[in-house]
Design an enzyme around this catalytic site. Structure first.
Site, PDB file in Angstrom:
ATOM      1  N   ASP A 269       0.708   3.275 -15.836  1.00 11.25           N
ATOM      2  CA  ASP A 269      -0.308   4.569 -15.792  1.00 11.25           C
ATOM      3  C   ASP A 269      -0.503   6.361 -15.592  1.00 11.25           C
ATOM      4  OD1 ASP A 269       0.052   2.947 -12.891  1.00 11.25           O
ATOM      5  OD2 ASP A 269       1.349   4.516 -11.986  1.00 11.25           O
TER       6      ASP A 269
ATOM      7  N   ASP B 100       0.170  -5.893  -3.099  1.00  6.75           N
ATOM      8  CA  ASP B 100       1.200  -5.102  -3.108  1.00  6.75           C
ATOM      9  C   ASP B 100       1.518  -5.837  -1.526  1.00  6.75           C
ATOM     10  OD1 ASP B 100       0.055  -3.556  -5.166  1.00  6.75           O
ATOM     11  OD2 ASP B 100      -0.921  -2.396  -3.164  1.00  6.75           O
TER      12      ASP B 100
END
Lengths: 258, 196
Positions: A130, A11
């Site tokens: 997701d 990230d």
């Protein structure tokens, strides 16, 4: 035989990696390029950078990051986060990205998948999904699992494939962060239904979870973040165990002296 | 010094970055006269083979490329271009090496594109693969493959069938995988090419 891939996910915010990283031999744990280099040396097969920069400078920082990675890293990498247009994707391709990952933008504007595949080839387009179990169904969620959509995950993935996705990155939000293992059952359902590679994400906690996801779901790749960043699983050890289980992996062998 | 044939088919930033890391000097070829400045050539390429061929034809460099006498390496679609024909877009290509580029059959077991690291088995004694062991992994991403051919296959890979991971004829070489993304072995191959 094609090797199963191990993919650390980083990230990145404003050009720096976020979340703790405690490799002992890093000079700068926040430098995504140094971390990426370290992973490539350990035998990571590919890297995913998820850019969570929120400022309007996002695109510029993403391009700079991709260039820096491409200059220094000799394995393929994907970049995702806030890619909304052909122009975004083109800038990242020209900076050296091997693939881009699109998520919310594809859900909101499915035609973007078709456009990207036509412009750059299907091999460039990863559709990240997701998914969360809700009321007996698997539903596509946005914003890291916070916002439910109307779409059933199975149907959406088939649609994404037919529109030109070259690969599916499927994150099970019910498993993500639990360290209790991947959602092998649902991953197998998806993997059996599509003819493009599937990357499993969400739930990796130990080495056996990787063995399970490859043996039970037969996915092409498995992605994880914290177990790698915190050194809980070292990639050479993981590969050695997978290899001993009869799972085809790439090990970082030495050149033979000529 | 390597001349990279510049014809607008795909990104070459990763390739030039790899050459820079390896200390291999290179330049870009835009015109026929540019070829004289270099002693070996790379034809890069990603995307659609038919579209890439059309772009290459537009440059006007095709007759010169076909007549090259110095070591020339096609990478990925750049390798496919030196074959006779591709099923992608039903396209006639450079026909420097008389083999065909075909599409992988869709099947439940073998996904397309063929994406990831696969084992490559080069001919023994090939200078292009010097120092690279049998079965070394290289990074592939492609939906079309070059048929296996005893006369021209320099390295083979298995993915539902045996195909050409690398081909050779005289001074022309091709690799289907991406050496610039294939770790230390890929870098070794680029170094070997620079030293041919």
């Amino acid at each position: 035989m094609l090797a199963k891939r191990i993919i650390p996910c980083l990230d990145v915010k404003d050009g720096r990696t976020v979340k703790g990283v405690n490799f002992v031999d890093l000079r700068d744990a926040g430098d995504p390029v140094e971390l990426a280099w370290q992973y490539s040396q350990q035998g990571a097969d590919e890297l995913v950078f998820l850019d969570i920069t929120a400022t309007h400078e996002r695109r510029k920082t993403m391009v700079e990051l991709v260039k820096a990675v491409a200059r220094n890293i000799n394995i393929p990498f994907t970049i995702g986060g806030g890619i909304n247009s052909i122009a975004d994707a083109d800038a990242l391709l020209n900076a050296g990205a091997d693939k881009i990952s699109i998520n919310s933008a594809a859900v909101r504007t499915p035609g973007l998948i078709d456009e990207l595949a036509a412009a750059f080839g299907v091999q460039f387009v990863v559709v990240a999904v997701d998914t969360r179990h809700n009321d007996g169904k698997n539903i596509v969620y946005l914003n890291g699992g916070r916002i439910p959509t109307e779409k059933e995950t199975f149907d959406w993935i088939l649609e994404a494939e037919s529109r030109g996705a070259g690969e599916i990155l499927l994150t099970s939000m019910d498993h993500d962060g639990t360290k209790a293992g991947f959602d092998c059952t649902f991953l197998k359902t998806i993997n059996d239904a599509v003819h493009i590679p599937v990357i499993a994400s969400g739930g990796a906690g130990n080495v056996q979870h990787f063995v399970d996801v490859f043996e039970q779901a037969n996915v092409d790749a498995a992605l994880a973040a914290s177990v790698f960043h915190y050194g809980e699983i070292l990639i050479p050890d993981l590969k050695e165990i997978l290899k001993n289980k009869g799972i085809e992996v790439r090990t970082v062998a030495k050149l033979v002296s000529a | 010094m390597i001349g990279i044939v510049y014809y607008g088919a795909g990104n070459i930033f990763s390739l030039t970055s790899a050459l820079e890391r390896l200390g291999i000097s290179y330049g870009m070829i835009h015109t026929e006269a540019d070829f004289e400045a270099y002693d070996r050539y790379i034809i890069p390429g990603v995307g659609h083979a038919g579209a890439a061929m059309a772009k290459l034809v537009d440059t006007g460099l095709v007759p010169k490329i076909k007549a090259l006498q110095k070591p020339t390496l096609g990478i990925c679609v750049g390798m496919q271009l030196i074959t006779a024909y591709s099923e992608e877009g039903d396209s006639n290509l450079l026909d420097i090496i008389p083999v065909k580029t075909l599409r992988f059959a869709d099947s439940a077991e073998y996904k397309v594109p063929h994406t990831g690291w696969n084992r490559v088995y080069p001919d023994e004694d090939s200078p292009l693969f010097k120092g690279i062991p049998q079965g070394a992994h290289f990074y592939f991403v492609h939906s079309y493959y070059i048929e296996y051919n005893d006369a021209y296959t320099l390295a083979s890979t298995d993915y539902s069938l045996k195909f050409s991971a690398s081909i050779v004829k005289d001074n022309f070489y091709g690799v289907q995988f991406h050496p610039e993304k294939s770790g230390a072995f890929g870098e070794q191959l680029l170094t070997n090419f620079a030293n041919l």
